[in-house]
Design an enzyme around this catalytic site. Structure first.
Site, PDB file in Angstrom:
ATOM      1  N   ARG A 183       0.858  -1.197  -0.053  1.00 12.24           N
ATOM      2  CA  ARG A 183       0.066  -0.046  -0.158  1.00 12.24           C
ATOM      3  C   ARG A 183       0.928   1.222  -0.001  1.00 12.24           C
ATOM      4  NH1 ARG A 183      -4.920   0.803   1.473  1.00 12.24           N
ATOM      5  NH2 ARG A 183      -4.592   1.985  -0.557  1.00 12.24           N
ATOM      6  N   HIS A 241      -6.465   6.763   6.417  1.00 14.61           N
ATOM      7  CA  HIS A 241      -8.017   6.805   6.307  1.00 14.61           C
ATOM      8  C   HIS A 241      -8.768   7.843   6.777  1.00 14.61           C
ATOM      9  CE1 HIS A 241      -7.419   2.119   5.246  1.00 14.61           C
ATOM     10  NE2 HIS A 241      -6.549   2.372   5.875  1.00 14.61           N
ATOM     11  N   HIS A 288      -0.825   5.991   3.341  1.00 17.39           N
ATOM     12  CA  HIS A 288      -2.059   6.554   3.466  1.00 17.39           C
ATOM     13  C   HIS A 288      -2.614   6.970   4.495  1.00 17.39           C
ATOM     14  CE1 HIS A 288      -2.468   2.117   3.837  1.00 17.39           C
ATOM     15  NE2 HIS A 288      -3.838   2.564   4.212  1.00 17.39           N
TER      16      HIS A 288
END
Lengths: 241, 200
Positions: free
Chosen positions: A156, A161, A159
Site C-alpha cells: 500500500r 483513512h 495513506h
C-alpha cells in the site's frame, strides 16, 4: 430551507463494488443491482456531533497517545483542508475521523502482524469537528508503506483513512488520502479500483509549503467534497417531512 | 466565461480496510485512547418505547462470516422522529438515533441494543413502516453499502420503499425475524438470498 434530495451519486466516478485486482472485493460485492431509492427523511437526516463528544486534542496524533514529554518517531506533518459539498459550500461542524499506520507502516491493531515496529508513542487515530467554514486540521506523522496479501508483492502507498459524516446519512463517506509523488500510488490495486485518473488525483494530498511551520512540521493540503443538495426552485416532492 | 454549470465532484470512496477499528472503534483494535468512543449508545437511558436487541452476521459470497465488518445504524425514536433539525418533532434528551457496531473477530456476530423506531413520513404523504437504516463497510467493500432493517411483527405491506422492490421475494431479505428476545438480521453480501442494497 425546504428539504430536498441530494445529488445522485456518480457511481462511475466511485470505485465499482467488484474490482478484480482487489481480491477481497470478489466475494464481498453484491451481484444484483442496487435498488434506487429517492431520498426520504431517513436519508436526508443523520447524526450530529458537538464539542461535548470529543476532546480538543483528539486531532493531535503527535500527542494523543504519547507519554508526557515524548513524541512519535517519523516525519511530522500537518494534514489540513476544507470539507465542502458539490455546490462548493462549506460543511460546518461535521465530524472527521482518521486512522493510519505509524512511520514504519505498522498499525496498532491486534490483527496486524507485520514486522515493522510498534511505536510506543503513537496510537494512530484522531478526530475533529470542522469549523464554521468547513476547515479541519490534524497533526500526525507521515505513515509508512505497508505490505499486504493481495498479490505476492503488493505494498500500500503511504495513506491515511478518513471517515466523514456531513449532515445526512446520504453523505456518509469513507476514503483514503495519499501523498503527492508517491510512486506506489500507480501500482496499488485498491487505488486502482477507481477508474478515473482525475478521481485518483483527488485523493492525493498536495504538499503545502505555505502551511508548513518552518523548522517544525511539513504540511499537506487535502480538501474533501461531500454530496451536494438540490435547491427547491419549483417544487418539493419530499412532502410529509 | 463559460455557461457550463460548475459543480465539484464528490471525493471518491475507498475501502475502510481491515483495520477500520483503529479509527472508529479503537477499543476493539486493542487500545484505549479516547475519553469516550462514539456510537456505543443509540437510544440513551431516557428513550421511550420498546427496548429491543438486534443481532446478526454478515456473510460473503462463499457463505463465510465477514469478521471485520463495521455497521452503522440510523433510526428514528419510538414516535418516528429523528434527532435532526429536518425531522419534525422533538426527541428525548440523550436520544441520538445513531450507533456503530463491529463484528466479533472470531465469529462475525454483531448486535446492538436500542428502542424500536416508530413509523416515519415517506414521500408524497405516504408513511414508512418502522425501519433502521444500516450502512456497512469492510475490507473488500469499495463503497459503503446501504440497506434497511424492517421488523416482521410490523405492518410492512404498504411501506413505499419495500414496494419499490420489483421482486417480492427479495423484500424478505430486509425483514428482521423475532428470535427469542431479539431480532435476527443476517446480511448476505452476494449470491443466494442476497440482501437488497439501495442506491440512496
Amino acid at each position: 430551507m425546504t428539504p430536498a434530495e441530494f445529488y445522485q451519486r456518480d457511481r462511475r466516478w466511485h470505485p465499482p463494488a467488484l474490482a478484480r485486482d482487489y481480491k477481497t472485493s470478489l466475494t464481498r460485492s453484491p451481484q444484483y443491482a442496487a435498488i434506487s431509492l429517492e431520498n426520504t427523511v431517513s436519508e436526508i437526516t443523520g447524526p450530529r456531533f458537538g464539542h461535548g463528544d470529543i476532546d480538543p486534542l483528539d486531532n493531535d496524533l503527535l500527542s494523543n497517545f504519547a507519554q508526557p514529554g515524548e513524541s512519535p518517531i517519523g516525519e511530522r506533518i500537518i494534514v489540513h483542508g476544507r470539507v465542502l459539498d458539490e455546490n462548493a459550500r462549506p460543511v460546518p461542524n461535521t465530524l472527521v475521523e482518521i486512522w493510519q499506520a505509524n512511520a514504519s507502516g505498522r498499525y496498532r491493531h491486534k490483527k496486524d502482524t507485520y514486522l515493522g515496529a510498534i511505536d510506543p508513542n503513537f496510537g494512530g487515530c484522531g478526530r475533529t469537528l470542522t469549523d464554521a467554514e468547513g476547515y479541519y486540521y490534524f497533526r500526525t506523522v507521515k505513515p509508512g508503506a505497508y505490505p499486504w496479501r493481495n498479490w505476492v508483492n503488493d505494498w500500500r502507498p503511504a495513506h491515511i483513512h478518513l471517515s466523514l459524516f456531513g449532515s445526512a446519512f446520504a453523505q456518509r463517506l469513507i476514503t483514503q488520502l495519499y501523498f503527492e509523488g508517491d510512486p506506489l500510488i500507480a501500482t496499488c490495486p485498491i487505488v486502482n479500483t477507481i477508474p478515473d485518473a482525475q478521481a485518483i488525483d483527488r485523493l492525493t494530498a498536495k504538499l503545502d509549503m505555505n502551511a508548513t511551520i518552518p523548522l517544525d512540521t511539513i504540511a499537506y493540503r487535502f480538501d474533501i467534497v461531500l454530496r451536494g443538495r438540490r435547491s427547491t426552485l419549483f417544487e418539493n416532492r419530499l412532502e410529509g417531512n | 466565461m463559460s455557461n457550463t454549470p460548475k459543480y465539484l465532484k464528490e471525493t471518491p470512496s475507498q475501502t475502510a480496510g481491515p483495520y477500520v477499528h483503529i479509527g472508529l472503534a479503537p477499543g476493539a483494535a486493542g487500545f484505549e485512547i479516547y475519553r469516550e468512543e462514539l456510537g456505543r449508545d443509540i437510544a440513551g437511558p431516557n428513550a421511550e418505547g420498546a427496548r429491543i436487541r438486534v443481532e446478526g452476521i454478515v456473510l460473503d459470497g462463499t457463505g463465510a462470516p465477514v469478521k471485520d465488518v463495521l455497521i452503522e445504524a440510523w433510526q428514528a425514536n419510538s414516535k418516528g422522529v429523528y434527532a435532526h433539525e429536518e425531522s419534525a418533532g422533538e426527541v428525548e434528551e440523550g436520544f441520538r438515533g445513531w450507533g456503530r457496531v463491529i463484528s466479533d473477530f472470531e465469529t462475525g456476530e454483531w448486535g446492538f441494543d436500542t428502542v424500536k423506531p416508530g413509523p416515519t413520513p415517506g414521500r408524497n404523504g405516504t408513511t414508512q413502516a418502522p425501519h433502521i437504516t444500516l450502512w456497512i463497510v469492510a475490507r473488500g467493500i469499495n463503497l459503503g453499502l446501504n440497506t434497511r432493517l424492517y421488523f416482521e411483527d410490523e405492518d410492512n405491506g404498504s411501506d413505499p420503499v419495500l414496494n419499490t422492490i420489483e421482486w417480492e421475494h427479495r423484500r424478505q431479505t430486509l425483514i428482521a425475524r423475532r428470535e427469542g428476545g431479539s431480532y435476527r438480521f443476517d446480511i448476505r453480501l452476494q449470491g443466494e438470498n442476497e440482501t437488497v442494497f439501495f442506491d440512496i
